[in-house]
Design a protein around this motif. Structure first.
Motif, PDB file in Angstrom:
ATOM      1  N   HIS A  72       0.871  -1.191   0.000  1.00 50.78           N
ATOM      2  CA  HIS A  72       0.000   0.000   0.000  1.00 50.78           C
ATOM      3  C   HIS A  72       0.903   1.234   0.000  1.00 50.78           C
ATOM      4  CE1 HIS A  72      -3.684   2.231   1.932  1.00 50.78           C
ATOM      5  NE2 HIS A  72      -2.826   3.131   1.464  1.00 50.78           N
ATOM      6  N   HIS A  74       1.488   5.345  -1.981  1.00 51.06           N
ATOM      7  CA  HIS A  74       1.088   6.423  -2.893  1.00 51.06           C
ATOM      8  C   HIS A  74       2.391   7.107  -3.325  1.00 51.06           C
ATOM      9  CE1 HIS A  74      -3.124   6.491  -1.003  1.00 51.06           C
ATOM     10  NE2 HIS A  74      -2.418   5.920  -0.053  1.00 51.06           N
ATOM     11  N   LYS A 141      -0.499   3.492  -5.958  1.00 47.47           N
ATOM     12  CA  LYS A 141      -1.845   3.957  -6.281  1.00 47.47           C
ATOM     13  C   LYS A 141      -1.804   5.287  -7.028  1.00 47.47           C
ATOM     14  CE  LYS A 141      -3.254   2.194  -1.748  1.00 47.47           C
ATOM     15  NZ  LYS A 141      -3.923   0.943  -2.077  1.00 47.47           N
ATOM     16  N   HIS A 242      -9.707   1.987   1.479  1.00 48.44           N
ATOM     17  CA  HIS A 242      -9.273   2.716   2.675  1.00 48.44           C
ATOM     18  C   HIS A 242     -10.511   2.806   3.574  1.00 48.44           C
ATOM     19  CE1 HIS A 242      -6.057   3.995  -0.005  1.00 48.44           C
ATOM     20  NE2 HIS A 242      -5.458   4.665   0.961  1.00 48.44           N
ATOM     21  N   HIS A 265      -6.056   0.397   6.801  1.00 43.37           N
ATOM     22  CA  HIS A 265      -6.111   1.303   7.964  1.00 43.37           C
ATOM     23  C   HIS A 265      -6.833   0.599   9.123  1.00 43.37           C
ATOM     24  CE1 HIS A 265      -4.299   4.949   6.380  1.00 43.37           C
ATOM     25  NE2 HIS A 265      -5.055   4.882   5.318  1.00 43.37           N
ATOM     26  N   ASP A 317       2.251   2.919   3.369  1.00 36.14           N
ATOM     27  CA  ASP A 317       1.292   3.985   3.036  1.00 36.14           C
ATOM     28  C   ASP A 317       2.035   5.233   2.554  1.00 36.14           C
ATOM     29  OD1 ASP A 317      -1.140   5.298   2.701  1.00 36.14           O
ATOM     30  OD2 ASP A 317      -1.409   5.769   4.824  1.00 36.14           O
TER      31      ASP A 317
HETATM   32 ZN   LIG Z   1      -3.395   5.104   1.581  1.00 31.52          ZN
END
Ligand SMILES: [Zn+2]
Length: 406
Positions: A72, A74, A141, A242, A265, A317
């Motif tokens: 996960h 970004h 992502k 999420h 999360h 994340d």
């Molecule tokens: Zn995220």
């Protein structure tokens, strides 16, 4: 009759932490034979059949683990928010920063304005530290473009990262991440754009391996998320979500109904959510970096996940706002110290269980015959050291698809 096994390379001289079934399952003084980038034999060196190996590599003790998987991130975005980070610590309020055009909207603007080559350059800077500490597979992502053109641009950059560096990249279309400013007060119209244009175009271009959304009061409602999931289903893509980061909206149970690969999360997940996730095989991806940076106090319900048998993964994340994390190993430590995972659960969370969160558990995440030969040699005495050492970069040798990665 000879039972000689032909292979491209043979690796031995270390204890192998296989992570089969998400447990250490250590093979003392083990050996791994690799052909065409895959493991063709693994076991104790003492019981190894006769090998015809083109190349033999001897480790001088230490341990071998599967390559680490960050399921996960970004990692692709324009600019960064270190200026805001400093402003806040100098006493400037969120409201003032927002009034100056800060927050996620500043990242959306910087991402829309950036050329593809600039985004690539900036993402390479963030991806390299992850690779240096043993990451062999990373999910990336979209979600800061929020227009068809900019979302596809982000996904193309993510694909290019996997072509430029020796790492497996899985891409996720997260167009339903935030409401773009031009759609203020018209969230359903934006979800129309996501469902009718962005997801179908990303799928048709082969740019997305999955679809994700952000289910939260400050993002999208469960009803809107469900529309996104239906569009993903139509496009033939698996979903992720999420969910339950800041409040309980039963997003993770909704994700489970759509057989989501993962719900991520989960600080506010309930027993019902956990039961639903266990039944659908949806992985709980825990993100200690965001929990830490936001100075949250509500931990994800790890005991409930254990009780219901929900598979748990851990990820960085990596994102500009709430988790500018460039170390997955630090996340392993945080998952243990902040969420009380055991070191074995935490290592499973960045290997086999992270693979499951990407739908790759049949080919990645543990060291077994038939799986890809992605593994890491560490000069360590036991796997718990991966969770124990706080920060820093441990020396390691990374083998990616059967070759030493330089
Ligand atoms: Zn995220």
């Amino acid at each position: 009759m000879t039972s000689e096994i032909h292979c491209d390379s043979l690796w031995h001289g270390a204890d192998i932490v296989t992570m089969r079934d998400g447990k250490y399952h250590v093979i003392s003084n083990g050996a791994i034979a690799v052909r065409d980038g895959k493991i063709v034999w693994i076991g104790e060196q003492a019981s190894m059949p006769v090998m015809a190996a083109a190349k033999t590599m001897q480790f001088d003790g230490g341990i071998v683990t599967p390559g680490l998987i960050d399921c996960h991130t970004h990692l692709v975005f324009g600019g960064n928010r270190s200026g805001e980070f400093e402003q806040r610590l100098n006493g400037v309020s969120y409201a003032e920063i927002a009034a100056q055009g800060g927050g996620i909207i500043s990242t959306v603007k910087a991402t829309r304005d950036a050329e593809e080559t600039q985004l690539l350059e900036q993402a390479l800077f963030r991806l390299r530290p992850l690779l240096a500490e043993g990451v062999t597979c990373v999910e990336i992502k979209s979600g800061y473009g929020l227009t068809p053109q900019s979302e596809l641009k982000m996904l193309r950059v993510a694909r290019q990262l996997g072509e430029q560096l020796p790492v497996e990249v899985k891409t996720t279309c997260l167009a339903a991440h935030a409401l773009p400013p031009e759609y203020a007060g018209r969230a359903d119209d934006y979800i129309d754009l996501v469902c009718q244009t962005i997801i179908p175009e990303a799928a048709a271009a082969g740019l997305a391996d999955a679809v994700d959304a952000f289910c939260e009061h400050l993002a999208f409602s469960p009803a809107q998320v469900e529309r996104v999931f239906k569009a993903a289903e139509k496009a033939g893509l698996p979903v992720k979500l999420h969910a339950e980061q800041l409040s309980a909206l039963s997003g993770s149970a909704l994700a489970a109904r759509y057989h989501a690969l993962s719900a991520d999360h989960l600080e506010y997940a309930t027993a019902e959510d956990a039961a639903a996730m266990a039944a659908s095989g949806t992985v709980a991806v825990l993100l200690p970096g965001a929990y830490y940076l936001l100075r949250e106090t509500q931990c994800p319900p790890v005991d409930l996940f254990r009780k219901h048998g929900v598979t748990m993964a851990i990820a960085s994340d990596a994102n500009p706002g709430t988790s500018p994390a460039l170390s997955l190993r630090l996340m392993i430590n945080m998952a243990c110290t902040l969420f009380r995972l055991t070191p074995e659960e935490a290592l499973a969370g960045v290997t086999l269980h992270a693979a499951k969160a990407l739908g790759l558990q049949a080919s990645h995440g543990s060291l077994e015959t038939g799986k890809v030969a992605d593994f890491v040699h560490w000069p360590l005495a036991r796997p718990a050291e991966l969770a124990y050492w706080l920060g820093g970069q441990l020396p390691c040798t990374v083998i990616f698809r059967g070759e030493v990665r330089q």
